[in-house]
Write a protein that holds these residues in place. Structure first.
Motif, PDB file in Angstrom:
ATOM      1  N   ARG A 157      -3.196   9.835  -4.223  1.00 48.88           N
ATOM      2  CA  ARG A 157      -3.861   9.974  -5.534  1.00 48.88           C
ATOM      3  C   ARG A 157      -5.332   9.598  -5.424  1.00 48.88           C
ATOM      4  O   ARG A 157      -6.202  10.289  -5.966  1.00 48.88           O
ATOM      5  CB  ARG A 157      -3.158   9.101  -6.580  1.00 48.88           C
ATOM      6  N   TYR A 158      -5.597   8.517  -4.696  1.00 47.69           N
ATOM      7  CA  TYR A 158      -6.995   8.107  -4.481  1.00 47.69           C
ATOM      8  C   TYR A 158      -7.762   9.212  -3.757  1.00 47.69           C
ATOM      9  O   TYR A 158      -8.880   9.563  -4.130  1.00 47.69           O
ATOM     10  CB  TYR A 158      -7.037   6.829  -3.651  1.00 47.69           C
ATOM     11  N   MET A 159      -7.149   9.740  -2.686  1.00 46.48           N
ATOM     12  CA  MET A 159      -7.856  10.703  -1.857  1.00 46.48           C
ATOM     13  C   MET A 159      -8.004  12.073  -2.521  1.00 46.48           C
ATOM     14  O   MET A 159      -8.782  12.907  -2.061  1.00 46.48           O
ATOM     15  CB  MET A 159      -7.163  10.840  -0.498  1.00 46.48           C
ATOM     16  N   ALA A 160      -7.267  12.304  -3.602  1.00 43.50           N
ATOM     17  CA  ALA A 160      -7.404  13.553  -4.355  1.00 43.50           C
ATOM     18  C   ALA A 160      -8.550  13.492  -5.357  1.00 43.50           C
ATOM     19  O   ALA A 160      -8.952  14.522  -5.911  1.00 43.50           O
ATOM     20  CB  ALA A 160      -6.094  13.880  -5.078  1.00 43.50           C
ATOM     21  N   GLN A 161      -9.090  12.299  -5.588  1.00 41.67           N
ATOM     22  CA  GLN A 161     -10.181  12.158  -6.543  1.00 41.67           C
ATOM     23  C   GLN A 161     -11.453  12.826  -6.010  1.00 41.67           C
ATOM     24  O   GLN A 161     -11.744  12.768  -4.812  1.00 41.67           O
ATOM     25  CB  GLN A 161     -10.460  10.682  -6.818  1.00 41.67           C
ATOM     26  N   GLN A 183     -16.445   7.178  -4.086  1.00 45.10           N
ATOM     27  CA  GLN A 183     -17.406   6.108  -3.801  1.00 45.10           C
ATOM     28  C   GLN A 183     -16.708   4.790  -3.498  1.00 45.10           C
ATOM     29  O   GLN A 183     -17.318   3.857  -2.952  1.00 45.10           O
ATOM     30  CB  GLN A 183     -18.365   5.928  -4.981  1.00 45.10           C
ATOM     31  N   PHE A 184     -15.427   4.691  -3.833  1.00 43.10           N
ATOM     32  CA  PHE A 184     -14.665   3.471  -3.537  1.00 43.10           C
ATOM     33  C   PHE A 184     -14.555   3.209  -2.032  1.00 43.10           C
ATOM     34  O   PHE A 184     -14.164   2.116  -1.617  1.00 43.10           O
ATOM     35  CB  PHE A 184     -13.264   3.547  -4.161  1.00 43.10           C
ATOM     36  N   LEU A 185     -14.894   4.192  -1.194  1.00 44.95           N
ATOM     37  CA  LEU A 185     -14.830   4.004   0.254  1.00 44.95           C
ATOM     38  C   LEU A 185     -16.057   3.298   0.818  1.00 44.95           C
ATOM     39  O   LEU A 185     -16.128   3.048   2.020  1.00 44.95           O
ATOM     40  CB  LEU A 185     -14.652   5.360   0.951  1.00 44.95           C
ATOM     41  N   LEU A 186     -17.010   2.971  -0.047  1.00 45.68           N
ATOM     42  CA  LEU A 186     -18.217   2.269   0.403  1.00 45.68           C
ATOM     43  C   LEU A 186     -18.092   0.777   0.126  1.00 45.68           C
ATOM     44  O   LEU A 186     -17.693   0.365  -0.963  1.00 45.68           O
ATOM     45  CB  LEU A 186     -19.452   2.820  -0.316  1.00 45.68           C
ATOM     46  N   PHE A 215     -14.514  -4.214  -0.126  1.00 44.34           N
ATOM     47  CA  PHE A 215     -14.595  -3.085  -1.039  1.00 44.34           C
ATOM     48  C   PHE A 215     -14.262  -3.553  -2.446  1.00 44.34           C
ATOM     49  O   PHE A 215     -13.402  -4.416  -2.644  1.00 44.34           O
ATOM     50  CB  PHE A 215     -13.627  -1.984  -0.602  1.00 44.34           C
ATOM     51  N   ALA A 216     -14.930  -2.966  -3.425  1.00 46.63           N
ATOM     52  CA  ALA A 216     -14.748  -3.403  -4.806  1.00 46.63           C
ATOM     53  C   ALA A 216     -13.349  -3.093  -5.320  1.00 46.63           C
ATOM     54  O   ALA A 216     -12.803  -3.836  -6.136  1.00 46.63           O
ATOM     55  CB  ALA A 216     -15.798  -2.741  -5.696  1.00 46.63           C
ATOM     56  N   ASP A 217     -12.764  -1.993  -4.842  1.00 49.71           N
ATOM     57  CA  ASP A 217     -11.430  -1.605  -5.286  1.00 49.71           C
ATOM     58  C   ASP A 217     -10.386  -2.381  -4.481  1.00 49.71           C
ATOM     59  O   ASP A 217     -10.348  -2.304  -3.254  1.00 49.71           O
ATOM     60  CB  ASP A 217     -11.248  -0.094  -5.092  1.00 49.71           C
ATOM     61  N   ASN A 218      -9.497  -3.097  -5.167  1.00 55.67           N
ATOM     62  CA  ASN A 218      -8.512  -3.943  -4.484  1.00 55.67           C
ATOM     63  C   ASN A 218      -7.547  -3.140  -3.616  1.00 55.67           C
ATOM     64  O   ASN A 218      -7.131  -3.608  -2.548  1.00 55.67           O
ATOM     65  CB  ASN A 218      -7.717  -4.760  -5.513  1.00 55.67           C
ATOM     66  N   PHE A 219      -7.175  -1.942  -4.071  1.00 50.73           N
ATOM     67  CA  PHE A 219      -6.266  -1.110  -3.286  1.00 50.73           C
ATOM     68  C   PHE A 219      -6.908  -0.720  -1.956  1.00 50.73           C
ATOM     69  O   PHE A 219      -6.273  -0.802  -0.891  1.00 50.73           O
ATOM     70  CB  PHE A 219      -5.890   0.149  -4.079  1.00 50.73           C
ATOM     71  N   VAL A 230       0.865  -1.182   0.000  1.00 51.05           N
ATOM     72  CA  VAL A 230       0.000   0.000   0.000  1.00 51.05           C
ATOM     73  C   VAL A 230       0.900   1.231   0.000  1.00 51.05           C
ATOM     74  O   VAL A 230       1.461   1.614   1.026  1.00 51.05           O
ATOM     75  CB  VAL A 230      -0.938   0.025   1.229  1.00 51.05           C
ATOM     76  N   ASP A 231       1.030   1.845  -1.170  1.00 53.37           N
ATOM     77  CA  ASP A 231       1.942   2.980  -1.338  1.00 53.37           C
ATOM     78  C   ASP A 231       1.248   4.286  -0.964  1.00 53.37           C
ATOM     79  O   ASP A 231       0.106   4.537  -1.368  1.00 53.37           O
ATOM     80  CB  ASP A 231       2.406   3.042  -2.797  1.00 53.37           C
ATOM     81  N   LEU A 232       1.944   5.133  -0.180  1.00 55.32           N
ATOM     82  CA  LEU A 232       1.348   6.383   0.287  1.00 55.32           C
ATOM     83  C   LEU A 232       1.056   7.332  -0.866  1.00 55.32           C
ATOM     84  O   LEU A 232       0.025   8.021  -0.868  1.00 55.32           O
ATOM     85  CB  LEU A 232       2.260   7.063   1.310  1.00 55.32           C
ATOM     86  N   THR A 233       1.916   7.371  -1.863  1.00 57.70           N
ATOM     87  CA  THR A 233       1.681   8.237  -3.026  1.00 57.70           C
ATOM     88  C   THR A 233       0.408   7.826  -3.746  1.00 57.70           C
ATOM     89  O   THR A 233      -0.403   8.666  -4.159  1.00 57.70           O
ATOM     90  CB  THR A 233       2.877   8.183  -3.995  1.00 57.70           C
ATOM     91  N   GLU A 234       0.214   6.517  -3.876  1.00 57.64           N
ATOM     92  CA  GLU A 234      -1.001   6.016  -4.521  1.00 57.64           C
ATOM     93  C   GLU A 234      -2.225   6.350  -3.672  1.00 57.64           C
ATOM     94  O   GLU A 234      -3.286   6.711  -4.201  1.00 57.64           O
ATOM     95  CB  GLU A 234      -0.887   4.505  -4.729  1.00 57.64           C
ATOM     96  N   LEU A 235      -2.092   6.237  -2.349  1.00 57.66           N
ATOM     97  CA  LEU A 235      -3.217   6.578  -1.469  1.00 57.66           C
ATOM     98  C   LEU A 235      -3.596   8.048  -1.636  1.00 57.66           C
ATOM     99  O   LEU A 235      -4.785   8.382  -1.726  1.00 57.66           O
ATOM    100  CB  LEU A 235      -2.852   6.293  -0.015  1.00 57.66           C
TER     101      LEU A 235
END
Length: 381
Positions: free
Chosen positions: A172-176, A180-183, A194-198, A165-170
């Protein structure tokens, strides 16, 4: 059904009762109900517990030390703070003067050692039968959106990166804009999926960090000859604060899920539901009624929800004793006779042999102890 009771004696360095008051309340409770143990804490005044434990043991009851783990420490030690994915310290949830709700990092060895040091300095040798570990979680949405995602200090980042779990990738997710991936789409074995594997991996590592730290503390306390109880969130919200209840149950003698259905404060279902909805909506995620759909109820505070949550914990490796509010606090906890009666009936119908009278038998119980006594004796109320 018999009970364990909780008595809040004040925070670390504080005192909200006296030995005489605590002993009197224990005696009154034991004379009215089948109470097997009392959880007391977390004031550091040793005279409180000496008197209380003598009374408990005289009556054949047990005494547990109520001990917060990843919060409430600031008055006695300086912990290593939890930080969000942008590197900022988690802010506190300001609800009660009595509690802090500012969280430290759950993976840092220094914070874990602090818990052991506090016990050894203030509580060792008093004759407690066990410890009851509270605040074994991350910040919730009550602390804000970013704190609710978890701790990302250097210690935690190393653990995440080791698990992919890379912080840079996280970030990027949180900047979107659309989050809805948090549900979750499912609830399985005590965990949301969660549907998103990350995101799925993120939540899994979060819970593994909490479980690992709790396992270390539990093992240490057991080496001191103590039983271990755990305070956890209601299953509807536990995984969101990093608590995989079924995994945690491998390291405890019993677990008390805080299924608080009329509490507008941290751990209360109304409070956590409102906080989660508010923070998600403000950050690009419309929650709708996703949790209600997963739990097959239109009201997470209902008796139906209570039954479903207990059913979800049947795979636990230790005893599960549901906690419900016995005290009333203006503006925070709205207990009444009907709530107590219906909760007890629901627990009994679910086959519960024991429950925890939460969270403070020393505050206003509005005659609820008398009601419980009548119910225990089979009187219709």
């Amino acid at each position: 059904m018999d009970y364990i009771a909780q008595a809040f004696t004040g925070g670390f360095g504080a005192l909200s009762t006296s030995p005489q008051q605590l002993v009197r309340r224990i005696s009154e409770l034991a004379d009215s109900l089948q109470v097997q143990a009392v959880i007391m804490g977390w004031s550091t005044d040793r005279t409180l517990y000496q008197a209380a434990l003598e009374e408990l043991h005289r009556r054949g009851m047990q005494g547990y030390l109520w001990m917060p783990v990843f919060s409430e420490m600031s008055s006695v030690v300086q912990g290593i703070p939890a930080v969000d994915y942008d590197g900022n310290r988690h802010r506190s949830a300001h609800v009660s003067e009595e509690e802090d709700f500012t969280f430290v990092c759950p993976s840092n060895p220094q914070n874990i050692e602090h818990v052991k040091e506090i016990y050894s300095s203030y509580f060792a040798g008093l004759g407690f039968d066990g410890v009851f570990l509270d605040k074994i979680r991350y910040s919730s949405f009550g602390n804000g959106f970013k704190p609710a995602i978890g701790c990302f200090c250097e210690q935690c980042r190393a653990r995440y990166e080791h698990e992919g779990v890379d912080l840079t990738e996280l970030r990027r997710y949180m900047a979107q804009e659309d989050k809805q991936f948090l549900l979750p789409f499912a609830f399985e074995n005590g965990r949301y999926l969660f549907a998103d594997n990350f995101i799925n991996k993120l939540f899994k590592v979060r819970s593994d960090i909490i479980t690992k730290s709790v396992a270390e503390l539990s093992g240490w306390f057991k080496e001191q000859g103590l039983q271990v109880g755990l305070d956890v969130y209601a299953p509807v919200f536990a995984y969101y604060v990093g608590q995989d209840i079924l995994s945690l149950s491998q390291h405890a003698d019993f677990i008390k899920p805080m299924i608080y259905r009329v509490t507008d404060a941290p751990a209360g279902i109304p409070y956590e539901q409102q906080s989660m909805q508010r923070e998600l909506r403000a950050n690009g995620c419309e929650p709708g009624d996703v949790l209600g759909r997963l739990w097959k109820t239109d009201d997470l505070c209902s008796e139906q929800s209570l039954t479903a949550q207990l059913e979800a914990l049947k795979g636990a490796h230790c005893k599960i004793y549901s906690g419900f509010e016995i005290n009333a606090k203006p503006g925070i906890c709205r207990t009444d006779v009907e709530y107590i009666r219906r909760t007890v009936q629901t627990l009994q119908n679910a086959g519960a042999a024991r429950a925890v009278l939460s969270w403070d038998i020393l505050s206003d119980t509005c005659g609820h102890i008398e009601l419980l006594s009548k119910l225990e004796q089979g009187e219709g109320v």
